[in-house]
Design a protein around this motif. Structure first.
Motif, short mmCIF file in Angstrom:
data_model
loop_
_atom_site.label_atom_id
_atom_site.label_comp_id
_atom_site.label_asym_id
_atom_site.label_seq_id
_atom_site.Cartn_x
_atom_site.Cartn_y
_atom_site.Cartn_z
N ASN A 31 0.87 -1.17 0.00
CA ASN A 31 0.00 0.00 0.00
C ASN A 31 0.90 1.23 0.00
O ASN A 31 1.64 1.45 0.97
CB ASN A 31 -0.90 -0.02 1.24
CG ASN A 31 -1.97 1.04 1.19
OD1 ASN A 31 -1.67 2.22 1.09
ND2 ASN A 31 -3.22 0.61 1.27
N THR A 100 2.98 -1.35 4.24
CA THR A 100 2.39 -0.03 4.06
C THR A 100 3.47 1.03 4.11
O THR A 100 4.33 1.02 5.00
CB THR A 100 1.35 0.26 5.16
OG1 THR A 100 0.29 -0.69 5.07
CG2 THR A 100 0.78 1.66 5.03
N LYS A 102 4.02 5.05 4.40
CA LYS A 102 3.34 6.28 4.79
C LYS A 102 4.07 7.50 4.26
O LYS A 102 5.30 7.53 4.25
CB LYS A 102 3.26 6.38 6.32
CG LYS A 102 2.48 5.25 6.99
CD LYS A 102 1.01 5.57 7.01
CE LYS A 102 0.24 4.61 7.89
NZ LYS A 102 -1.20 4.92 7.96
N VAL A 144 4.83 -1.40 8.65
CA VAL A 144 4.55 -0.01 8.27
C VAL A 144 5.86 0.74 8.26
O VAL A 144 6.63 0.70 9.24
CB VAL A 144 3.58 0.66 9.26
CG1 VAL A 144 3.28 2.09 8.82
CG2 VAL A 144 2.28 -0.13 9.37
#
Length: 412
Positions: A31, A100, A102, A144
């Motif tokens: 992501n 993920t 960010k 993450v």
């Protein structure tokens, strides 16, 4: 290959080999923001070289998200693509790994009505609730991490040009995730051992509660029976070791849902859904937030607390010394992934089921009975400082120092 390209390649290797620890024949979901395309391509290459079968990229664009918030009808925020939620569940059920990246600009959604953001978050949270349980129970490998975007970089380094700001933020990220060491993979293995040693020490103490004191904070947090402190890496249900956050400097556990009392004040801004919340304090009675204030982002905080019943209770308590590398960098990242690793922090919302003995195999009702909070949200915020003291309270009521002046009170 330039020095920057070499570091970027090492970062991709860390995320894939240590973060999600890709296994032969495994699917991977990445992501990522469109601003990180160059880094994502290195990640994809590393995944396939590690043996991945398929790498699925879920791209998102912050600017498009802002346009949607500004122009879409309110009803749009009450819907979430069912195919996406079911797809994530299916991939998790089949053992995929999830990475993920960010990069959100902390001011991206400034001026957007808080109700729109809150409605969208609640809708997405409810739709992906089943998938989130795979993650919060460590049934899958997940990680993450972060990469600079122009808006985020300029927020952190406002005096620099856009290009210089991104270069400086990349370098700060490389330092924080140990890319600048001679052997980053070994550096992470050593760091993992250090964090696990701290977690083992806390598990041996079996504290019934922790008492926090600092300017604006006087808070007691009870811990549930059978709680487990964790830190560094974890193992999923297949036995694969992974590191959920890069960077990470914390050891953490689940608090007892109804056992939080007192007042706590934040020490770093909270970037929540593209809006900043700062200068805020929360007052707890029997676990629940019964009063709150905020100098900035009051409406955003109010909507966060009203997400669902569990959003007014805590789901995580984490310990980080004030001397952590990220704290010592002197950089305010405006990004929870980084700022939480510079400070003691706690989280509103759901708890990690693996933080209690047998938790991942319990029903929701069994977890609740033990005092494990359930919610569709999980939001960390920073409360640590150089003057924070924490006492561990034993079953017999005796106390012993855990933190003094922002640092571990013991070298164990």
């Amino acid at each position: 290959m330039s020095q920057f390209e070499q570091k970027l390649a090492k970062y991709a290797e860390l995320a894939v080999r240590m973060g999600i620890n890709v296994q032969e024949g495994q699917d991977v979901v990445v992501n990522a923001p469109v601003t990180s395309a160059d880094f994502v391509r290195l990640v994809v290459k590393e995944c396939y070289e590690a043996g991945a079968k398929n790498v699925h990229i879920e791209w998102h664009d912050d600017e498009s998200a802002r346009i949607r918030y500004d122009l879409a009808p309110m009803d749009a925020f009450k819907e979430f693509p069912e195919w996406k939620a079911r797809g994530l569940e299916t991939l998790a059920e089949n053992g995929a790994a999830f990475l993920t990246i960010k990069s959100t600009d902390p001011d991206l959604f400034k001026g957007v009505p808080a109700e729109r953001i809150a409605t969208n978050n609640k809708t997405a949270g409810e739709a992906t609730n089943t998938f989130r349980k795979f993650v919060q129970s460590d049934k899958v490998a997940w990680c993450v991490t972060a990469a600079p975007s122009p808006g985020w970089a300029k927020k952190v380094f406002p005096e620099a040009s856009e290009e210089e700001a991104q270069e400086k933020l990349w370098e700060a990220i490389f330092e924080a995730v140990r890319v600048n060491t001679e052997d980053p993979v070994q550096a992470w293995k050593d760091h993992d051992v250090t964090l696990n040693t701290k977690a083992t020490f806390l598990n041996e103490q079996k504290y019934k509660a922790l008492h926090y004191t600092a300017e604006g904070t006087d808070l007691t947090i009870e811990l549930p029976e059978g709680h487990i402190w964790a830190g560094g890496g974890s193992a999923n249900t297949s036995g694969t070791h992974f590191i959920a956050n890069m960077p990470t400097e914390e050891v953490f556990t689940a608090p007892k849902k109804g056992g939080v009392n007192g007042t706590v004040r934040n020490t770093k801004p909270l970037n929540y859904s593209g809006n900043l919340i700062d200068g805020f304090s929360l007052t707890f009675e029997n676990g629940k937030v019964v009063d709150f204030e905020a100098e900035e982002g009051y409406e955003t905080l109010k909507h966060l607390l009203d997400t669902d019943e569990g959003a007014r209770y805590l789901g995580e308590v984490a310990l980080v010394p004030h001397s952590s590398p990220i704290s010592q960098s002197g950089i305010l990242f405006y990004n929870t992934l980084y700022d939480e690793n510079a400070s003691n922090h706690i989280a509103l919302g759901s708890a990690y089921a693996f933080c209690v003995e047998g938790g991942p195999d319990m029903s929701k009702e069994e977890q609740e009975e033990l005092g494990i909070n359930n919610s569709i949200t999980h939001v960390d915020f920073m409360i640590g400082s150089a003057d924070m003291n924490i006492d561990g309270i034993k079953e017999d009521g005796s106390r012993e120092p855990v933190f003094r002046n922002g640092e571990w009170a013991t070298n164990d």
